[in-house]
Design a protein around this motif. Sequence first.
Motif, short mmCIF file in Angstrom:
data_model
loop_
_atom_site.label_atom_id
_atom_site.label_comp_id
_atom_site.label_asym_id
_atom_site.label_seq_id
_atom_site.Cartn_x
_atom_site.Cartn_y
_atom_site.Cartn_z
N ILE A 176 34.67 38.76 40.53
CA ILE A 176 34.27 39.82 39.59
C ILE A 176 34.59 41.20 40.17
O ILE A 176 34.56 41.41 41.38
CB ILE A 176 32.76 39.74 39.28
N PRO A 178 33.22 44.74 40.67
CA PRO A 178 31.82 45.22 40.68
C PRO A 178 31.48 46.23 39.60
O PRO A 178 30.35 46.23 39.09
CB PRO A 178 31.71 45.86 42.08
N ASP A 179 32.42 47.08 39.20
CA ASP A 179 32.07 48.16 38.27
C ASP A 179 31.89 47.70 36.83
O ASP A 179 31.17 48.33 36.06
CB ASP A 179 33.16 49.25 38.31
N ASN A 180 32.55 46.59 36.44
CA ASN A 180 32.40 46.13 35.05
C ASN A 180 32.09 44.64 34.93
O ASN A 180 32.02 44.11 33.82
CB ASN A 180 33.65 46.47 34.24
N ASN A 181 31.94 43.96 36.09
CA ASN A 181 31.59 42.54 36.13
C ASN A 181 32.59 41.65 35.39
O ASN A 181 32.23 40.58 34.87
CB ASN A 181 30.19 42.31 35.55
N GLU A 182 33.84 42.07 35.34
CA GLU A 182 34.88 41.25 34.73
C GLU A 182 35.64 40.47 35.80
O GLU A 182 35.91 40.99 36.89
CB GLU A 182 35.86 42.12 33.94
N LEU A 183 36.00 39.22 35.45
CA LEU A 183 36.76 38.40 36.40
C LEU A 183 38.20 38.89 36.51
O LEU A 183 38.78 39.38 35.55
CB LEU A 183 36.76 36.95 35.94
N GLU A 191 37.10 29.57 37.04
CA GLU A 191 36.34 30.78 36.73
C GLU A 191 34.90 30.70 37.24
O GLU A 191 34.38 31.66 37.82
CB GLU A 191 36.35 31.03 35.22
N TYR A 195 33.54 32.93 40.74
CA TYR A 195 32.90 34.12 40.16
C TYR A 195 32.64 35.18 41.22
O TYR A 195 32.82 36.37 41.00
CB TYR A 195 31.58 33.72 39.49
N TYR A 196 32.24 34.74 42.41
CA TYR A 196 32.00 35.67 43.52
C TYR A 196 33.10 35.57 44.59
O TYR A 196 32.92 36.04 45.71
CB TYR A 196 30.63 35.40 44.16
N LYS A 447 36.02 49.13 47.76
CA LYS A 447 34.76 49.82 47.46
C LYS A 447 34.82 51.29 47.86
O LYS A 447 34.47 52.18 47.07
CB LYS A 447 33.60 49.13 48.20
#
Length: 500
Positions: A176, A178-183, A191, A195-196, A447
Amino acid sequence: MEILGVLGPTSILLCFLGVFIGMIFGTIPGMTATMAIAIFLPITYSLEMIDSIGLLIGLYVGGISGGLVPATLLNIPGTPSSLCTTFDGYPMTQNGEGEKALKVGITASIIGGFFSLLILYFCAPFLASVAIDFSAVDKFLIIIFALTIIASISQGSLLGGMFSGLLGIFISLMGIFPDNNELRLVPGFWEEELYYGFTLLPVLIGLFAIGQMLKEAEEGMKPAAHQDIDLKKGKKSGFSFGIFRKQGVNLVRSSVLGTFVGMLPGVGGSAASITAYSQAKNFSKQPEKFGKGEPEGLISSESANNGLIGGALIPLLSLGIPGDSTTAILIGAFLLQGIEVGPLFITSNPDLWNGIIYALIVANIVMFILMFFSIKYFAKIVYIPKYIIFPIIVVMCVVGSYAINNGVMFDVWTLLLFGLAGYIFMKIGIQIPPFLIGFILGAQCEKYFIDSLKGSNGELTVFFTDGPMAVFLWVLILLALGYSLFGNKKNKKNINQEAA
């Protein structure tokens, strides 16, 4: 005693056990301190942090020191840092001075280890106190500098080292955003599992244990031909501490070089050993004796490669940047316990910081006692067949990877996937240490890059105008790039001359 109040009996026992196991791994050609730590890392999940540090530090010190044995007896470096030990250690064995060579190396090792420990104790807190005030731009540039150093000291190919580090960064960004939680960068059939992103531990174990074992299996795992090596022949072959009477300058110089090279992210122990050995030869009154069984050369190599232990921990504990592949794996131990290494580590975890210092003291003392007084018997470990050890290691790797997240089968597939990848990497020239450090630092690099842009409203000029520290870091980056280009050009020239 304060040391007992910090470590405790369990920690000291685990440190002792770690040194012993690490020495075995370092002694058997093809098995390194890095492999030992990677294999035993899952065990630390169930231990208190201070106990796991005792075990891992013991494995680190024991693994680096154990490389002395095959280097001296078989002319095979047990670890990359013991490369130059073969230059004079093996000729001494051929001259019937095997025991003397081993004891000289062991004594030089503990001196180098304690010297680097002092540098670690005084330098790491200072660097951490300075780094607390670093901005996001400074932290981003520090990571870029670390990746640049890795590329500049890449083995064989500059382009290969840079590509390896970038590939590691690319793989670390899977999962994902981090800023929009999109894969992102994740195949559709993985998927849920990714995810992480990939779990760090199975990646570490796969690259450094499974991959290396596949390589060893391809080359053949026959035990080393047993030789009746005469470790001691004649009165002159006996060891005496008087050998070190005129070696004070050599010891200090080599320990300083080993510690300094260890501080440079990604450089590694072989560079420390080679640098110290070459300087010892340059300043020696009898340089012609080097390579023919000269204790002075052996002392320089072993004090340097143990000096790098404390040096490599300095950037790890003060800046959160691994000094080499082994300390990169140590990051995994801290992450398992929910502890983040970096500028706030020492002030936020004073007991753990003291525990690391005391564990290094205990590990060096235990290493010296175990090896110095039982070296005749310990030397026989070099003949243990790998076909006995490797199946046990494979089982430990699988069980450890499966248990780390309380029974996630995908972690076992990750272990096997990166084990196969590690084997293929060795074949096609992708360098595993740069890849691993890129994998670990990739997410942090992203980051701090995004945080820097957020703080400047998207202005890229912030990376050049943030302040004097940013300018200083750019100078270091440019110097590292210049050094890497010069070294690469010089290596190509040497290769062409040899071919001619």
